[in-house]
Design an enzyme around this catalytic site. Sequence first.
Site, PDB file in Angstrom:
ATOM      1  N   THR A 125       0.818  -1.222   0.000  1.00 52.12           N
ATOM      2  CA  THR A 125       0.000   0.000   0.000  1.00 52.12           C
ATOM      3  C   THR A 125       0.849   1.268   0.000  1.00 52.12           C
ATOM      4  O   THR A 125       1.904   1.338   0.638  1.00 52.12           O
ATOM      5  CB  THR A 125      -0.923  -0.022   1.236  1.00 52.12           C
ATOM      6  OG1 THR A 125      -1.735  -1.188   1.148  1.00 52.12           O
ATOM      7  CG2 THR A 125      -1.806   1.202   1.312  1.00 52.12           C
ATOM      8  N   GLY A 347     -24.179  -4.100  27.812  1.00 58.18           N
ATOM      9  CA  GLY A 347     -24.634  -2.776  28.249  1.00 58.18           C
ATOM     10  C   GLY A 347     -23.453  -1.889  28.628  1.00 58.18           C
ATOM     11  O   GLY A 347     -22.426  -1.893  27.953  1.00 58.18           O
ATOM     12  N   GLY A 348     -23.583  -1.171  29.739  1.00 59.89           N
ATOM     13  CA  GLY A 348     -22.506  -0.264  30.188  1.00 59.89           C
ATOM     14  C   GLY A 348     -21.186  -0.993  30.375  1.00 59.89           C
ATOM     15  O   GLY A 348     -20.116  -0.460  30.066  1.00 59.89           O
ATOM     16  N   GLU A 371      -6.310  -5.912   3.584  1.00 58.30           N
ATOM     17  CA  GLU A 371      -6.298  -6.916   2.507  1.00 58.30           C
ATOM     18  C   GLU A 371      -7.542  -6.812   1.612  1.00 58.30           C
ATOM     19  O   GLU A 371      -8.082  -7.815   1.145  1.00 58.30           O
ATOM     20  CB  GLU A 371      -6.106  -8.321   3.081  1.00 58.30           C
ATOM     21  CG  GLU A 371      -4.745  -8.419   3.757  1.00 58.30           C
ATOM     22  CD  GLU A 371      -4.220  -9.816   3.863  1.00 58.30           C
ATOM     23  OE1 GLU A 371      -4.444 -10.620   2.945  1.00 58.30           O
ATOM     24  OE2 GLU A 371      -3.550 -10.092   4.861  1.00 58.30           O
ATOM     25  N   THR A 373     -10.921  -3.878   1.211  1.00 54.47           N
ATOM     26  CA  THR A 373     -12.106  -3.523   1.987  1.00 54.47           C
ATOM     27  C   THR A 373     -13.277  -4.454   1.634  1.00 54.47           C
ATOM     28  O   THR A 373     -13.243  -5.152   0.617  1.00 54.47           O
ATOM     29  CB  THR A 373     -12.547  -2.081   1.651  1.00 54.47           C
ATOM     30  OG1 THR A 373     -12.859  -2.042   0.251  1.00 54.47           O
ATOM     31  CG2 THR A 373     -11.455  -1.059   1.952  1.00 54.47           C
TER      32      THR A 373
END
Length: 385
Positions: A125, A347-348, A371, A373
Site C-alpha cells: 500500500t 450494556g454499560g 487486505e 475492503t
Amino acid sequence: MQYDLTEEQLMLKETVARIAREQVAPGAEKRDEEAQFPWDMVEILKENALFGADFPEVYGGSEMGLLALCVMIEELAKACASTAVILLVHELGTMPIFLAGNSEQKSRYLPRLAAGDALIAFGLTEPNAGSDVSSLRTRAVKEGDGYLLNGSKIFISHADVAEVICVAARTDTTVPGHKGTGVFIVDKGTSGLSIGKREKKMGLRASSTVEVVLEDVRVPAANLLAEENSGFPIIMKTLDITRIPVAAQAVGIAQGALDYAIQYTKERQQFGKPLFSFQGLQWMMADMATRVEASRQLTYKAAALFEAVPKNLDRVSRELIRHSAMAKVFAADTAMQVTTDAVQLLGGYGYVKEYPVERMMRDAKITQIYEGTSQIQKVVISSTL
Ligand code: COS
C-alpha cells in the site's frame, strides 16, 4: 468437497486453544493498552512451532496447510487479535515467495521464516494506491546487476520488526500498473531503507503498522521475484490466498465476543432472572451464532479449495478467487456486527475496557478494511460471476 477437520487438525485446534487460553488471553488487555509489538507472543508462537504451519517440510515447515493455519489463527483471535495477526502477516509476507520465488530464493529465506527466527512484511500500500493497487508510484529502476528502489509505503504491518519485506514497485512506468510492476525481496538494514511514521490505531493496537521509506535502496537482481513486470498477478494471487486467514481471524474475533456474551448473559441478573432468559436477547445471540458458523464454513471451504491446488501462479481459478472474497467479506462484516452486538448485550459493562468485548469490537473493524475492503471484496466477487 470435504472440509471437515481431520483428527490432526482437531488436535491442533485444541492445542492452540489451550495456548490461547493460558498464555495469550491473560495479557491481551495490557498489550492493547501498551500498544507495543508483543515479542513475548512471538516467542510463544515460535516455541510451539506455529510459524511454519503452512510452510513446506523441505524448508523446515510442518506443511499442515492453509486450513490448519486458519484454525490456528481463529483460536488465537478468540483471545487476542493482535497475536493472531502475527501469523497472518507472516503468511502474507511469505506468500509472494511461495508463489513466485525460485529455489535459491526459497532456500535463502524460507527456513528462517518457517522457524519464526525472522519475521516478514508485505510492502504494497502507498498513499495513492490502496484499493487501486495498480497505481503504485514506488519505482524500481534497473542499474547494473540490480535495481534502485525509490518511494514510500504506508500502513505496512510489522515492517519495523521484520527482517525481510516483499516490496511491490513499478518496473515499467510506460505501461499500466498491472503490466509494469515487480515484487522485490528487501532485507532489513539495506542502505536507504527506513521506517517512517508509526500509526496510532483504533484496534490491533499491539501489532505495529508503519510507513516504509525507500531512498535509493539497492536490491540485487537475485531478489526480484519471477521477472520484471510480472508482479501484479503475484500481488493479486497473494491477496486471493491470504484473505482467507483474514476471514479466519474475523471468525475468531466474533466467536470470542459471542462466547463472552453468552457466559455474561447467563450470569447477569436483571428483573430477577438471567439476561439470557429474555427471548429478545436469545434471538440476538441466535443470529450472532448463525452468522459466525456461516462465516466459519465459508472460510474453511475457501481454505480447503486453495489447499487442493499447489501454491503456484497458474492455479488460482475464478472459483477460488470468488470463495476467498466471499469468506473475507462475510466473516469481516459478521465480526463487526457480532462484536457490536456483544457490547450491546453487556450494556454499560460492554463499553468499558475492563471487559474484553470493547477491544474485540475495535479489533474487528480492521478486518473490513485490510487486505481489501468489504467493498473491494464485492468488486472481486462480482468480477467472477
Ligand atoms: N486474482 C488474480 N488476478 C486478478 C485479480 C485477482 N483477484 N484481480 C484482477 N486480476 C488480474 C486480471 O485478470 C487482469 O489480468 P490481465 O492483465 O492478464 O487481464 C489484471 O489483474 C488487471 O485486472 P483489473 O483491470 O481488474 O485490475 P484493477 O486495477 O482494476 O484492480 C481490483 C482490480 C480492484 C480487484 C484490485 O485492484 C484489488 O484487489 N484491489 C484491492 C487491493 C487490496 O486488497 N489492497 C489492500 C492491501 S493490504 S496488503
